[in-house]
Design an enzyme around this catalytic site. Structure first.
Site, mmCIF file in Angstrom:
data_model
loop_
_atom_site.group_PDB
_atom_site.id
_atom_site.type_symbol
_atom_site.label_atom_id
_atom_site.label_comp_id
_atom_site.label_asym_id
_atom_site.label_seq_id
_atom_site.Cartn_x
_atom_site.Cartn_y
_atom_site.Cartn_z
ATOM 1 N N HIS A 195 -5.383 33.447 -72.617
ATOM 2 C CA HIS A 195 -6.394 33.433 -71.295
ATOM 3 C C HIS A 195 -6.315 34.788 -70.602
ATOM 4 C CE1 HIS A 195 -3.333 31.194 -69.064
ATOM 5 N NE2 HIS A 195 -4.030 31.545 -68.198
ATOM 6 N N HIS A 257 1.486 36.235 -72.543
ATOM 7 C CA HIS A 257 0.993 36.855 -71.543
ATOM 8 C C HIS A 257 1.486 38.023 -71.107
ATOM 9 C CE1 HIS A 257 -1.282 32.937 -71.467
ATOM 10 N NE2 HIS A 257 -0.291 32.669 -70.723
HETATM 11 C C1 BG6 Z 1 -0.036 29.017 -69.512
HETATM 12 C C2 BG6 Z 1 1.275 28.480 -69.457
HETATM 13 O O1 BG6 Z 1 -0.261 29.711 -70.643
HETATM 14 O O2 BG6 Z 1 -0.366 29.949 -68.524
HETATM 15 C C3 BG6 Z 1 1.397 27.712 -68.144
HETATM 16 O O3 BG6 Z 1 1.459 27.553 -70.487
HETATM 17 C C4 BG6 Z 1 1.206 28.733 -66.879
HETATM 18 O O4 BG6 Z 1 2.813 27.371 -68.031
HETATM 19 C C5 BG6 Z 1 -0.129 29.245 -67.006
HETATM 20 O O5 BG6 Z 1 1.405 27.909 -65.847
HETATM 21 C C6 BG6 Z 1 -0.383 30.370 -66.408
HETATM 22 O O6 BG6 Z 1 -1.643 30.806 -66.007
HETATM 23 P P1 BG6 Z 1 -2.738 31.308 -64.749
HETATM 24 O O7 BG6 Z 1 -3.783 31.630 -65.415
HETATM 25 O O8 BG6 Z 1 -2.433 30.271 -63.893
HETATM 26 O O9 BG6 Z 1 -1.602 32.619 -64.416
#
Ligand code: BG6
Length: 505
Positions: A195, A257
């Site tokens: 995402h 990420h």
């Molecule tokens: C997720 C992780 O992919 O991304 C989580 O599993 C994390 O642990 C999250 O909190 C963070 O996403 P964002 O969009 O809030 O930075």
């Protein structure tokens, strides 16, 4: 020159049905249903003219109950306020079927899909969103195939499958998942979601780098001293112990990420803006990423977990005291790494990355620090701070460029100032949520913001070598940091040892 120049219009998506597997789960409620609603509410020119959304899960629920729970979820989590007419239009296209775990579940799914398509005059273009635990994915795709629910690639109507992270828990399992997916789908039908790639600021990295001549000319070893990537969260493990404890920060954040961010920052200019060119350029970064090989983990990695502390003014538990975590857990909630990219552009430029839970604030940023100003003229009396470009992924999306300016007055005094862009003040209206962008791209069949099989495998290859050392070397420390702090001293020592420092959060 305030009008935007349209480089590529969002592609309108063809009529299709989206089946959400695991529709009663958290992701569906928090992200998928609100994103689909928002797309309909504000993306009239790109949203399919004709569509259906079918929830498929284990829990028996009437259609009315499902629609009501979807409405509740959308009013709670949608970025746009629910507008009654628009919601009604959306709700009439919402269907539900239970029996995901029952022997005849998939044949009933087929019948219901066909019925829905006939009722709404929809072609059998289908998107299967697998919002289910990763261990359930192999059986699910197997059953889709057996039920005759997968059209061949290139058929008149498409079948696409969306898979969430984690793709595997190590290199071997990631390879196995890709093998199973490829047993039933062609790569062109598979959309692996990260995402982060749907975030506006992450998409803007490409524009910043390749639409501005000034940055691209400075981007590399000749001008850059080092790069830092920080993804800090103030949240703890919350109610996700069952998933998080076997995973830890390296698997949860770095393998996906953070390596995606690294690839976007470090990639060469792609030969085109098409999905193949961009994915290839990103993959080349991983190919050039120097492995943290046997014996390197002590110098190039730091792992730690949070102990009790104070976050945003509130006392919070330590990781070992969190609900569902074993007191014997050795899971890290913080990782810092020092990375090298062995290519011409980045030779000799270290990349420092860190991510952790229960840090002082939620803040993700990329900082490109340029080389020191030569010690002449203004810089003779004292070493002046170097220029830095800081890209704020979230919150307070934007970027700032730090330069030196003369402080007004009779003396010659110089101080760093920021040329700052804040999305909030520069652009009107909130950005679409990452899932809106990504769901639209799946419906339109655009892979640019999705993760290829090759990227998944390369990223696991890199991470696996660290995991092996952490597991096999009993002397490899697992540090502690009080919740609400920026991580263990060892992470500072790693960067201080090179004469550098982490950016303040
Ligand atoms: C997720 C992780 O992919 O991304 C989580 O599993 C994390 O642990 C999250 O909190 C963070 O996403 P964002 O969009 O809030 O930075």
């Amino acid at each position: 020159m305030d009008r935007p120049l349209h480089i590529a219009k969002a592609q309108p998506a063809p009529p299709c049905s989206v089946v959400i597997f695991g529709a009663s789960g958290d992701l569906a409620k928090r992200k998928l249903i609100p994103a689909l609603y928002n797309l309909l509410a504000c993306g009239q020119d790109v949203h399919p003219q004709n569509f259906a959304v079918l929830g498929f899960a284990r829990r028996p629920m009437t259609l009315e109950e499902f629609r009501e729970s979807a409405r509740e979820a959308a009013s709670r989590f949608s970025r746009l306020e629910l507008e009654q007419n628009c919601w009604n239009q959306f709700a009439t296209r919402l269907g539900y079927l239970s029996g995901l775990d029952e022997p005849d579940g998939f044949s009933r799914l087929k019948a219901q899909l066909e019925q829905t398509e006939a009722a709404h005059n929809l072609p059998p273009n289908r998107v299967y969103y697998l919002s289910i635990p990763p261990e359930a994915v192999p059986e699910c795709v197997e059953r889709l195939d057996t039920a005759g629910l997968i059209a061949k690639p290139g058929a008149a109507n498409f079948t696409r499958v969306v898979v969430e992270k984690p793709i595997g828990t190590d290199l071997a399992s990631a390879l196995e998942i890709n093998r199973i997916l490829h047993g039933h789908f062609d790569e062109s039908q598979i959309f692996r979601i990260d995402h982060y790639l749907g975030k506006e600021t992450v998409q803007n990295l490409l524009v910043l780098r390749f639409a501005n001549a000034i940055f691209e000319r400075m981007w590399g070893a000749r001008n850059v001293d080092h790069v830092q990537i920080t993804v800090a969260e103030s949240e703890g493990v919350g109610s996700r112990a069952m998933y998080y404890d076997p995973a830890g920060a390296l698997r949860d954040m770095v393998q996906n990420h953070i390596l995606q961010l690294l690839a976007l920052v470090a990639m060469e200019p792609p030969v085109g803006l098409d999905e193949q060119a961009i994915r290839e350029a990103k993959l080349n970064v991983l190919r050039a990423l120097r492995p943290i090989g046997p014996g390197d983990a002590h110098a190039m990695t730091v792992r730690a977990r949070y102990s009790p502390g104070i976050v945003e003014g509130e006392s919070v538990r330590g990781y070992l005291e969190e609900h569902g975590i074993s007191p014997r857990s050795r899971t890290e909630t913080f990782v810092a790494l020092k990375l090298w990219i062995d290519n011409w552009r980045w030779a000799g430029v270290p990349f420092y990355v860190r991510t952790g839970k229960r840090m002082p604030a939620r803040e993700s940023l990329i900082c490109v620090q340029f080389k020191d100003v030569p010690q002449i003229r203004f810089n003779r009396a004292a070493q002046l701070p170097p220029n830095a470009l800081t890209i704020r992924i979230q919150p307070d999306e934007g970027f700032s460029f730090e330069v030196l300016a003369k402080q007004p007055g009779l003396d010659v005094a110089v101080r760093p100032v920021r040329m700052n862009l804040r999305y909030e003040s520069e652009f009107s209206g909130p950005s679409p949520d990452a899932y809106e962008r990504l769901l639209l791209d799946v419906m339109a069949g655009d892979h640019t913001l999705f993760v290829s099989a090759a990227f998944v495998e390369k990223s696991w290859e890199f991470v696996q070598s660290i995991l092996d050392q952490w597991q096999q070397d009993p002397a490899m420390p697992l540090y502690q940091y009080p919740a609400g702090t920026v991580g263990p001293d060892a992470a500072d020592e790693m960067i201080h040892g090179d004469g550098r420092a982490w950016r303040d959060l």
